[in-house]
Motif scaffolding. Structure first.
Motif: not given
Length: 296
Positions: A2-10, A24-31, A33-37
């Protein structure tokens, strides 16, 4: 893993209430974000969100995982801050020793107090030790900083010994001593006096310097019946066992009955120095810079 990024996204999705708002708040594409989760859920081998047409809802596993994920992120931030502060020399612990003739008074105490005031994350362990012993401790990496009085007889590879300041030497006598009423005396007048501090053949410091000055005046100091290289010499002088040449700063810790008399001879001054390892880390280097900087 598990990465810090994944925890932050979750945590961001759980708090914002939707994947789109979190993206939008993370300034990344929704796809992305979904892939990281999905990867995080795969790592945990359980589903964290129920994907619905309206909003994602935390599963029981997600609800249990959320406060721990928040705690992990906070602890990680604290760990990063601690590492950064220690690396930059603003947090940690310093081991500092000083010789008995370098009391922590006057400008030394002022600089130490100023440093600790400006660096609330730094703790300091202070002890008293002879100048020569401090150099041994520094060389063996059992000490961070030494405050000593020159000269030192042994040189140690890998150490820096930097002069801090000079101060006048004075004659210290008991209140009822025949010289107690004098305003100035010459070293030659001390030929028959008994000195309570006699140099050790393996140590430098103040007693060594005092003997050199006396020899320049034509005599070697006579030893008193009781001698000391520690601050107890002040009590021995007060009790009338003998006299000593002491730095001006010792007046601040001397018993009130002692008398300090100026010396007429040239060169009657002593140097306080600070010693540290050349390979010292940022915490020590920052402390040295503060102590060696311009007077406050």
């Amino acid at each position: 893993m598990i990465s810090t990024r994944q925890l932050h996204y979750f945590v961001e999705i759980a708090e914002s209430g939707s994947f789109s708002a979190a993206a939008e708040r993370l300034f990344i594409a929704q796809s992305a974000l979904s892939r990281q989760i999905k990867e995080l859920e795969s790592q945990l081998d359980t589903q964290l969100f129920e994907r619905t047409a309206r909003q994602p809802r935390l599963t029981a596993a997600g609800l249990a995982f959320l406060p721990r994920a928040r705690t992990l992120l906070v602890d990680l931030e604290k760990a990063q801050r601690l590492a950064r502060d220690v690396g930059h020399g603003v947090q940690g612990s310093l081991r500092l020793n000083h010789s008995s003739t370098v009391p922590l008074t006057g400008q030394l105490l002022s600089r130490l107090s100023g440093y600790l005031h400006d660096h609330p994350g730094v703790a300091m362990e202070i002890a008293q030790q002879s100048s020569e012993a401090q150099l041994v401790e520094l060389a063996d990496d059992r000490l961070d900083v030494g405050l000593l009085r020159l000269p030192v007889l042994r040189q140690h590879e890998g150490l820096n010994v930097v002069p801090l300041f000079e101060e006048s030497l004075l004659l210290a006598v008991a209140g009822d001593h025949p010289l107690a009423g004098e305003t100035r005396v010459g070293l030659a007048q001390l030929r028959d006096e008994r000195f309570i501090s006699i140099p050790h053949r393996q140590r430098g410091g103040l007693s060594y310097l005092s003997a050199e000055l006396c020899m320049a005046a034509g005599f070697f100091p006579n030893a008193a019946r009781v001698v000391s290289r520690k601050t107890t010499q002040l009590q021995l002088i007060q009790a009338g066992f003998g006299v000593a040449l002491l730095p001006q700063c010792m007046q601040e810790i001397a018993p009130p009955s002692l008398r300090f008399v100026a010396l007429t001879d040239e060169g009657c001054s002593s140097t306080v120095a600070i010693a540290y390892r050349r390979d010292a880390g940022p915490l020590v280097q920052q402390f040295i810079a503060h102590m060696c900087g311009p007077s406050q």
